[in-house]
Scaffold this active site. Structure first.
Site, PDB file in Angstrom:
ATOM      1  N   GLY A  61      53.699  54.422  33.612  1.00 35.83           N
ATOM      2  CA  GLY A  61      53.268  54.670  32.242  1.00 35.83           C
ATOM      3  C   GLY A  61      53.826  55.885  31.563  1.00 35.83           C
ATOM      4  O   GLY A  61      53.678  56.021  30.344  1.00 35.83           O
ATOM      5  N   GLU A  75      54.048  54.373  40.299  1.00 34.76           N
ATOM      6  CA  GLU A  75      54.935  53.250  39.969  1.00 34.76           C
ATOM      7  C   GLU A  75      55.697  53.501  38.669  1.00 34.76           C
ATOM      8  O   GLU A  75      55.628  52.688  37.744  1.00 34.76           O
ATOM      9  CB  GLU A  75      54.095  51.974  39.805  1.00 34.76           C
ATOM     10  CG  GLU A  75      53.305  51.594  41.026  1.00 34.76           C
ATOM     11  CD  GLU A  75      52.364  50.435  40.759  1.00 34.76           C
ATOM     12  OE1 GLU A  75      52.066  50.123  39.592  1.00 34.76           O
ATOM     13  OE2 GLU A  75      51.928  49.831  41.736  1.00 34.76           O
ATOM     14  N   PRO A  76      56.405  54.622  38.550  1.00 35.85           N
ATOM     15  CA  PRO A  76      57.095  54.882  37.284  1.00 35.85           C
ATOM     16  C   PRO A  76      58.224  53.888  37.053  1.00 35.85           C
ATOM     17  O   PRO A  76      58.921  53.521  37.997  1.00 35.85           O
ATOM     18  CB  PRO A  76      57.636  56.307  37.475  1.00 35.85           C
ATOM     19  CG  PRO A  76      57.770  56.463  38.943  1.00 35.85           C
ATOM     20  CD  PRO A  76      56.701  55.613  39.575  1.00 35.85           C
ATOM     21  N   ARG A 124      59.776  53.032  33.201  1.00 33.03           N
ATOM     22  CA  ARG A 124      60.480  53.493  32.000  1.00 33.03           C
ATOM     23  C   ARG A 124      61.027  54.919  32.136  1.00 33.03           C
ATOM     24  O   ARG A 124      62.184  55.176  31.808  1.00 33.03           O
ATOM     25  CB  ARG A 124      59.465  53.430  30.849  1.00 33.03           C
ATOM     26  CG  ARG A 124      60.027  53.750  29.487  1.00 33.03           C
ATOM     27  CD  ARG A 124      58.876  53.852  28.491  1.00 33.03           C
ATOM     28  NE  ARG A 124      58.112  52.632  28.364  1.00 33.03           N
ATOM     29  CZ  ARG A 124      58.419  51.624  27.560  1.00 33.03           C
ATOM     30  NH1 ARG A 124      59.492  51.694  26.814  1.00 33.03           N
ATOM     31  NH2 ARG A 124      57.644  50.549  27.484  1.00 33.03           N
ATOM     32  N   TYR A 178      56.905  46.184  20.017  1.00 35.22           N
ATOM     33  CA  TYR A 178      56.135  47.432  20.062  1.00 35.22           C
ATOM     34  C   TYR A 178      56.418  48.383  18.914  1.00 35.22           C
ATOM     35  O   TYR A 178      55.865  49.482  18.888  1.00 35.22           O
ATOM     36  CB  TYR A 178      56.480  48.242  21.327  1.00 35.22           C
ATOM     37  CG  TYR A 178      56.451  47.516  22.625  1.00 35.22           C
ATOM     38  CD1 TYR A 178      55.440  46.616  22.934  1.00 35.22           C
ATOM     39  CD2 TYR A 178      57.422  47.763  23.584  1.00 35.22           C
ATOM     40  CE1 TYR A 178      55.411  45.972  24.155  1.00 35.22           C
ATOM     41  CE2 TYR A 178      57.397  47.130  24.814  1.00 35.22           C
ATOM     42  CZ  TYR A 178      56.391  46.226  25.083  1.00 35.22           C
ATOM     43  OH  TYR A 178      56.368  45.602  26.293  1.00 35.22           O
ATOM     44  N   CYS A 181      67.208  34.877  13.546  1.00 38.50           N
ATOM     45  CA  CYS A 181      66.669  34.466  12.248  1.00 38.50           C
ATOM     46  C   CYS A 181      65.223  34.936  12.054  1.00 38.50           C
ATOM     47  O   CYS A 181      64.314  34.137  11.861  1.00 38.50           O
ATOM     48  CB  CYS A 181      66.799  32.965  12.071  1.00 38.50           C
ATOM     49  SG  CYS A 181      65.954  32.027  13.326  1.00 38.50           S
ATOM     50  N   GLU A 182      65.018  36.241  12.135  1.00 45.61           N
ATOM     51  CA  GLU A 182      63.712  36.857  11.905  1.00 45.61           C
ATOM     52  C   GLU A 182      63.960  38.149  11.152  1.00 45.61           C
ATOM     53  O   GLU A 182      64.859  38.907  11.523  1.00 45.61           O
ATOM     54  CB  GLU A 182      63.045  37.278  13.240  1.00 45.61           C
ATOM     55  CG  GLU A 182      62.958  36.245  14.298  1.00 45.61           C
ATOM     56  CD  GLU A 182      61.680  35.441  14.203  1.00 45.61           C
ATOM     57  OE1 GLU A 182      60.683  35.991  13.712  1.00 45.61           O
ATOM     58  OE2 GLU A 182      61.700  34.277  14.618  1.00 45.61           O
ATOM     59  N   TYR A 189      63.140  47.868  29.927  1.00 40.05           N
ATOM     60  CA  TYR A 189      62.512  46.799  29.146  1.00 40.05           C
ATOM     61  C   TYR A 189      63.444  46.139  28.120  1.00 40.05           C
ATOM     62  O   TYR A 189      62.978  45.521  27.168  1.00 40.05           O
ATOM     63  CB  TYR A 189      61.240  47.305  28.451  1.00 40.05           C
ATOM     64  CG  TYR A 189      60.200  47.766  29.445  1.00 40.05           C
ATOM     65  CD1 TYR A 189      59.457  46.846  30.165  1.00 40.05           C
ATOM     66  CD2 TYR A 189      59.996  49.124  29.689  1.00 40.05           C
ATOM     67  CE1 TYR A 189      58.518  47.268  31.105  1.00 40.05           C
ATOM     68  CE2 TYR A 189      59.074  49.548  30.626  1.00 40.05           C
ATOM     69  CZ  TYR A 189      58.339  48.612  31.332  1.00 40.05           C
ATOM     70  OH  TYR A 189      57.421  49.021  32.255  1.00 40.05           O
TER      71      TYR A 189
HETATM   72  C1  LIG Z   1      51.213  47.591  37.253  1.00 38.32           C
HETATM   73  C2  LIG Z   1      52.349  48.305  36.628  1.00 38.32           C
HETATM   74  N1  LIG Z   1      52.803  49.416  37.222  1.00 38.32           N
HETATM   75  C3  LIG Z   1      53.845  50.107  36.691  1.00 38.32           C
HETATM   76  C4  LIG Z   1      54.470  49.685  35.534  1.00 38.32           C
HETATM   77  C5  LIG Z   1      55.611  50.494  35.002  1.00 38.32           C
HETATM   78  O1  LIG Z   1      55.233  51.126  33.821  1.00 38.32           O
HETATM   79  P1  LIG Z   1      56.203  52.149  33.082  1.00 38.32           P
HETATM   80  O2  LIG Z   1      57.518  51.496  32.954  1.00 38.32           O
HETATM   81  O3  LIG Z   1      55.558  52.404  31.775  1.00 38.32           O
HETATM   82  O4  LIG Z   1      56.287  53.390  33.927  1.00 38.32           O
HETATM   83  C6  LIG Z   1      54.016  48.536  34.888  1.00 38.32           C
HETATM   84  C7  LIG Z   1      54.657  48.063  33.658  1.00 38.32           C
HETATM   85  O5  LIG Z   1      54.380  47.065  33.089  1.00 38.32           O
HETATM   86  C8  LIG Z   1      52.921  47.825  35.455  1.00 38.32           C
HETATM   87  O6  LIG Z   1      52.450  46.723  34.870  1.00 38.32           O
END
Ligand SMILES: Cc1ncc(COP(=O)(O)O)c(C=O)c1O
Length: 318
Positions: free
Chosen positions: A141, A179-180, A182, A221, A246-247, A275
């Site tokens: 996140g 779980e990074p 982005r 987003y 076409c949007e 993403y």
């Molecule tokens: C469960 C889970 N963990 C980690 C992530 C990665 O998130 P971010 O890319 O924002 O770090 C996501 C993204 O959808 C997710 O659904």
């Protein structure tokens, strides 16, 4: 569930709010590191398919409305992900009654493109009010700096703050999983486009040979990007960079200052490493772009450009 060559399932965490029978069977067969239980159907499926204990985490909602686009906020009680905090105690009792589920900890993920660290700390504090476990997966996140006005905390500061909050609220002897996504990869990618048309009307529309087929972040987003021309000099103009789909929402940037955009020029959109490739699609029969890895002045093709034959390969005629 599909695994790429070289991936080690024992080091993986298996997610999803809609895991099919086949997904669950595959994860169990692969001996996945942690199975993240998102709902009661996951429990039913593990019971049906497990032949030995499955290590699991329970995804909970920490009741945090992350300050991000609403499509990316996932930690509030009405989210489709995880168990709302009021149901967590019942869910834990139910899971702990299952002999083939080894519930090791809790998982939460408050959303994506979160720029304020106190929101991660608040989630940790909220989860500390739930029954305690030896493992905590804090999800991902951390937000990224897409445009000059964004203030994204560094990964180092994020790690320091969340680890400190875990030690304070959950204790020092817990396993922490992060779980990074982005924040690790967004800046390592740029998208290169060719300018196809330049239309000078009430606004200047610079249309490129891509758009929402390779970058859905803007239309999904409202993500802001800062494109630039890949050439020096020329008079600056304020332009809208638009795609070929076409949007009207198929826009890559509005009010972007560009130096003398001309048909045939290259235009770059930075910070597209996250993403964009993963959400690329074939809307309007657009062909997905290739991916080229570059480092130290060298490059290599990592994913080839999609062809029209790829696009129609699954069509069944007659
Ligand atoms: C469960 C889970 N963990 C980690 C992530 C990665 O998130 P971010 O890319 O924002 O770090 C996501 C993204 O959808 C997710 O659904």
């Amino acid at each position: 569930m599909a695994l790429r060559a070289g991936a080690d399932p024992a080091r993986m965490v298996f997610h999803g709010n809609a895991k099919s029978d086949a997904d669950v069977k595959a994860a169990i067969k692969a001996n996945i590191g942690y199975f993240v239980i998102d709902n009661f159907d996951d429990v039913r499926r593990i019971k049906a398919f497990a032949e030995r204990p499955v290590k699991a985490l329970l995804r909970v909602s920490p009741s945090i409305v992350a300050e991000t686009h609403k499509s990316m906020a996932t930690g509030h009680d009405e989210s489709k992900f995880g168990i709302p905090s009021v149901q967590v105690a019942d869910a834990i009792s139910l899971i702990q009654a299952e002999p083939l589920i080894d519930l090791r900890g809790l998982h939460f993920h408050i959303g994506s493109q979160v720029l304020k660290l106190d929101q991660f700390e608040a989630a940790i504090e909220a989860v500390a009010r739930l029954p305690r476990f030896p493992v905590y997966d804090l999800g991902g996140g951390l937000g990224e700096r897409y445009i000059r006005g964004d203030h994204a905390p560094s990964i180092e500061l994020y790690a320091e703050r969340v680890v400190r909050a875990v030690h304070k609220h959950l204790g020092e002897n817990v396993e922490i999983i992060l779980e990074p996504g982005r924040s690790l990869i967004a800046k390592s990618g740029v998208s290169l486009y060719r300018v196809v048309t330049v239309k000078c009307g009430l606004r200047t529309h610079v249309a490129v040979d891509g758009g929402m087929g390779d970058n859905l972040e803007v239309s999904l987003y409202g993500q802001k990007f800062e494109p630039a021309m890949v050439k020096p000099g020329g008079r600056m103009e304020i332009c809208d960079v638009v795609g070929r789909h076409c949007e009207s929402g198929d826009t890559l940037a509005v009010n972007a200052p560009l130096n003398d955009p001309q048909v045939g020029d290259l235009l770059v959109v930075p910070v597209t490493g996250a993403y964009c490739f993963t959400m690329a699609n074939n809307y309007n029969a657009a062909l997905k772009p290739p991916v080229v890895f570059c480092s130290g002045g060298r490059s290599r093709l990592a994913v080839r450009r999609e062809t029209f034959d790829d696009l129609i390969a699954r069509d069944v005629l007659n």
